[in-house]
Write a protein that holds these residues in place. Structure first.
Motif, short mmCIF file in Angstrom:
data_model
loop_
_atom_site.label_atom_id
_atom_site.label_comp_id
_atom_site.label_asym_id
_atom_site.label_seq_id
_atom_site.Cartn_x
_atom_site.Cartn_y
_atom_site.Cartn_z
N PRO A 49 -5.01 0.39 6.39
CA PRO A 49 -6.47 0.28 6.45
C PRO A 49 -6.88 -0.88 7.35
O PRO A 49 -6.25 -1.94 7.35
CB PRO A 49 -6.87 0.01 5.00
CG PRO A 49 -5.66 -0.61 4.38
CD PRO A 49 -4.48 0.02 5.07
N VAL A 51 -9.39 -3.69 8.02
CA VAL A 51 -10.43 -4.44 7.30
C VAL A 51 -10.92 -5.55 8.21
O VAL A 51 -10.13 -6.34 8.75
CB VAL A 51 -9.88 -5.02 5.98
CG1 VAL A 51 -10.98 -5.79 5.26
CG2 VAL A 51 -9.31 -3.92 5.11
N GLN A 52 -12.22 -5.61 8.36
CA GLN A 52 -12.85 -6.63 9.22
C GLN A 52 -14.03 -7.21 8.47
O GLN A 52 -14.92 -6.48 8.02
CB GLN A 52 -13.32 -5.98 10.52
CG GLN A 52 -14.01 -6.90 11.49
CD GLN A 52 -13.03 -7.61 12.43
OE1 GLN A 52 -11.92 -7.11 12.63
NE2 GLN A 52 -13.44 -8.74 12.95
N VAL A 53 -14.05 -8.55 8.31
CA VAL A 53 -15.18 -9.18 7.63
C VAL A 53 -16.36 -9.26 8.59
O VAL A 53 -16.19 -9.21 9.82
CB VAL A 53 -14.82 -10.59 7.10
CG1 VAL A 53 -13.65 -10.53 6.14
CG2 VAL A 53 -14.52 -11.55 8.25
N THR A 98 -7.56 -13.77 6.44
CA THR A 98 -8.54 -13.54 7.50
C THR A 98 -8.20 -14.36 8.73
O THR A 98 -7.98 -15.58 8.63
CB THR A 98 -9.96 -13.93 7.02
OG1 THR A 98 -10.28 -13.20 5.84
CG2 THR A 98 -10.98 -13.62 8.09
N SER A 121 -10.47 -10.14 11.41
CA SER A 121 -9.56 -9.11 10.88
C SER A 121 -8.75 -9.69 9.73
O SER A 121 -8.41 -10.86 9.71
CB SER A 121 -8.64 -8.59 11.98
OG SER A 121 -7.86 -9.63 12.55
N VAL A 122 -8.45 -8.81 8.77
CA VAL A 122 -7.75 -9.26 7.55
C VAL A 122 -6.33 -8.69 7.56
O VAL A 122 -6.14 -7.47 7.70
CB VAL A 122 -8.50 -8.80 6.28
CG1 VAL A 122 -7.74 -9.19 5.03
CG2 VAL A 122 -9.91 -9.38 6.27
N TRP A 123 -5.33 -9.60 7.39
CA TRP A 123 -3.92 -9.21 7.47
C TRP A 123 -3.16 -9.54 6.19
O TRP A 123 -1.96 -9.80 6.22
CB TRP A 123 -3.28 -9.89 8.69
CG TRP A 123 -3.72 -9.24 9.95
CD1 TRP A 123 -4.85 -9.51 10.68
CD2 TRP A 123 -3.08 -8.15 10.62
NE1 TRP A 123 -4.95 -8.68 11.75
CE2 TRP A 123 -3.86 -7.82 11.76
CE3 TRP A 123 -1.91 -7.42 10.37
CZ2 TRP A 123 -3.52 -6.81 12.63
CZ3 TRP A 123 -1.57 -6.42 11.26
CH2 TRP A 123 -2.37 -6.11 12.37
N LEU A 127 -2.77 -5.17 1.91
CA LEU A 127 -3.53 -4.18 2.67
C LEU A 127 -2.80 -3.72 3.92
O LEU A 127 -2.74 -2.53 4.23
CB LEU A 127 -4.90 -4.75 3.07
CG LEU A 127 -5.91 -5.03 1.95
CD1 LEU A 127 -7.15 -5.68 2.55
CD2 LEU A 127 -6.28 -3.73 1.23
N ARG A 128 -2.23 -4.69 4.67
CA ARG A 128 -1.65 -4.37 5.97
C ARG A 128 -0.13 -4.26 5.93
O ARG A 128 0.51 -4.14 6.98
CB ARG A 128 -2.05 -5.44 7.00
CG ARG A 128 -3.55 -5.65 7.12
CD ARG A 128 -4.28 -4.39 7.56
NE ARG A 128 -3.99 -4.03 8.94
CZ ARG A 128 -4.78 -4.36 9.97
NH1 ARG A 128 -5.90 -5.05 9.76
NH2 ARG A 128 -4.47 -3.99 11.19
#
Length: 624
Positions: A49, A51-53, A98, A121-123, A127-128
């Protein structure tokens, strides 16, 4: 034998089919991360997925981590200069995974991986999947994730290098990451990342500990200001506030935890260390395990005497209270002798320590050695145990074939072993007259000539002598040379016997803790111990406390235990009317109060009891 890429491919086949991973195919860090990803419910054949804050949340997270973010950006710019042109992207991520900042070569930033590693971007690993930034944050260790070691195959064309960054309190502050195309992999990149992370940590440490005294230390002076140096900070009372990871490694085996006293780590007092660092161009400190370090204050403005509490100013550290590492020394008479040491030690005079057997003369000699800051060894020599005909050979050495029975290769002698350090001449009062002449010659000339040698050698030795013999009476009886006495006693120290020490309770507590931390001692038992005559001084007290510890199965040492070991009467109190336990405690406390001007705090500290206990027996005194 399978190549690395073949092992990873086999591991991926097992991963895709849900089999048990073979730890021989991939590293434990990667296999454990893959297992965590499976537990998170991630599918290795799927797409991670994205995910970007939001821009607003990114600003908030940057503000929250403003300090580490600022230091990281500065270090990223410096790091980029080292790897520029090698198709790398450098990123900094916070503890939430983040990405807060990036810097990169244009070619990589335009690639698909480069476009996915952007601020906001979230790593996070959950999630990643397995990735250097997220997994390094999860395990708090440096990490390389290369190609198909990533959990998701969509990242298989990237190599990532990550190093965690820690706050001064040891908590994770963020992760520094370098990513590149798999073809641009460089073995030294992780080392560069770790060095950069350490630079950020050290900057964080200094900023976060700026209210405290921060000490920089290393076993090698030329590396003192390198990333391999240790950082440790202390508050104004000399209690440890923080230590960095490198400092924790260097001081392994010592109590480097918040609240630990300076004296529990280093073999001098906090005040003495401040004075030493102020007075020496190349100061050193020795820890309690014997390792020596080059040291300097990382924030010297905090050590300015004008900015220190009065009790820690160099000129008043000695005047208020002088400590001895690992030893209780709160008795006023002993403090007076320690004051002599502090004032005289830099002038390197001979010291003569007098006192009954067991009063701690060798402990004092070692304290003199430590206070001198000398780099050489502390060499004890028992004059009373050495046969007269061997004295000069053992102390000054001998050359090959000097006498019958000598070693073929000769021997350097203990005085040579103490060159640059301290020679402790114990039981000096038992030294034969003929040997005294040889010792006097050494003290006058500061040189030795080995037996059988033709040339003398100049030495730099701090001489400390000790005895329980009345040397003035020995001089009158013509058993000791007057000129040697005057040469040795330039600074004369007299140690009080245990029965006269006002810090008996604190000392007994300290010695008991050295035997066992599992049992305590009641006030009744301590009061009975304090009435004993202690002709054997500290040695006898240690022996009695050890015997008492064997009698206790649970709880603490009681009064009847003391009576069992010492007997019902004592030479110091026999023949006197028994006044009862309460009377003994009352008399002990009020004797101390009378000697120190009714200072309740000092009395409680000397006895190792609370101030309420002192007040209780003060009331008893008034009522009685």
């Amino acid at each position: 034998m399978l190549s690395r890429s073949e092992r990873i491919k086999r591991a991926r086949i097992t991963l895709m089919h849900g089999g048990q991973l073979d730890r021989n195919l991939i590293t434990p860090q990667i296999s454990e991360s893959w297992n965590r990803c499976i537990e998170f419910g991630l599918d290795p054949g799927g797409e991670p997925p994205v995910v970007q804050v939001s821009a607003r949340e990114l600003r908030q997270q940057r503000q929250h981590d403003e300090l580490v973010h600022r230091f990281a950006v500065a270090q990223m710019q410096a790091l980029y200069q080292q790897i520029a042109g090698s198709n790398f992207m450098i990123a900094f991520g916070n503890t939430q995974g983040t990405v807060l900042a990036t810097v990169s070569d244009g070619q990589f930033s335009d690639s698909k991986p480069g476009k996915s590693i952007v601020p906001g971007s979230v790593w996070i690993e959950s999630l990643r999947g397995t990735n250097a930034m997220g997994t390094s944050a999860a395990i708090c260790q440096p990490l390389i994730v290369h190609g198909e070691e990533h959990f998701f195959l969509t990242h298989a064309d990237v190599s990532c290098f990550a190093a965690p960054i820690f706050h001064s309190n040891g908590e994770l502050a963020g992760v520094l990451d370098a990513s590149s195309d798999c073809r641009a992999r460089h073995a030294h990149t992780l080392v560069l990342m770790q060095m950069a992370a350490t630079h950020i940590e050290n900057s964080l440490f200094l900023k976060q500990q700026e209210r405290h005294c921060v000490l920089l230390f290393h076993s090698r002076g030329e590396l003192l200001n390198s990333v391999s140096g240790g950082l440790i900070s202390f508050d104004a009372s000399g209690r440890l506030a923080a230590v960095n990871q490198r400092g924790r490694e260097i001081l392994s085996g010592l109590p480097v935890r918040p609240g630990a006293a300076f004296e529990a780590i280093f073999d001098t007092s906090f005040g003495a260390a401040i004075a030493h660092l102020a007075d020496h161009p190349h100061p050193t400190l020795r820890d309690l395990l014997g390792s020596q370090y080059a040291v300097q204050w990382a924030n010297p403005h905090k050590i300015d005497a004008r900015h220190l509490p009065l009790a820690l100013k160099p000129e008043s550290a000695v005047r208020t209270r002088i400590g001895m590492a690992g030893y209780v020394a709160d008795d006023p008479a002993l403090q007076t002798e320690l004051l002599k040491v502090e004032r005289a030690v830099r002038l390197k005079p001979p010291f003569l320590i007098l006192g009954e057997s067991g009063t701690g003369k060798e402990i004092m000699a070692h304290h003199i050695h430590v206070a001198s800051g000398r780099r050489g060894a502390f060499v004890p020599f028992n004059c009373g145990a050495m046969p007269e005909h061997l004295f000069e050979a053992e102390l000054f050495g001998y050359v090959r074939g000097a006498f019958t029975g000598a070693r073929k290769e000769g021997a350097a002698g203990l005085a040579n072993a103490a060159d640059g350090g301290t020679l402790f001449l114990d039981e000096i009062g038992d030294l034969p007259m003929s040997s005294q002449a040889a010792l006097l010659r050494f003290l006058d000339l500061s040189e030795v000539r080995a037996i059988g040698a033709t040339q003398a050698q100049k030495l730099d030795v701090q001489v400390v002598a000790a005895t329980n013999v009345d040397l003035e009476q020995a001089i009158a009886d013509k058993r000791f040379r007057a000129d040697l006495f005057y040469r040795l006693s330039v600074v004369q120290l007299t140690l009080p016997p245990l029965r006269k020490r006002q810090d008996f309770h604190a000392l007994a507590q300290h010695l008991l803790a050295a035997i066992t931390l599992e049992i305590g001692i009641t006030e009744e038992a301590m009061a009975l111990l304090s009435q004993h005559r202690w002709t054997g001084n500290l040695r006898e007290l240690r022996s009695v406390l050890f015997q008492l510890s064997l009698l206790v199965t649970n709880g603490g040492i009681e009064g009847y235990h003391v009576q069992q070991v010492l007997g019902g009467t004592d030479p110091d109190v026999s023949g006197r009317p028994q006044i009862g336990l309460r009377g003994l405690i009352t008399r002990r406390i009020n004797d101390l109060l009378q000697s120190n001007g009714s200072n309740v705090s000092e009395t409680a500290k000397a006895l190792g009891v609370s101030r309420n206990t002192v007040y209780k027996y003060m009331r008893s005194r008034r009522l009685n």
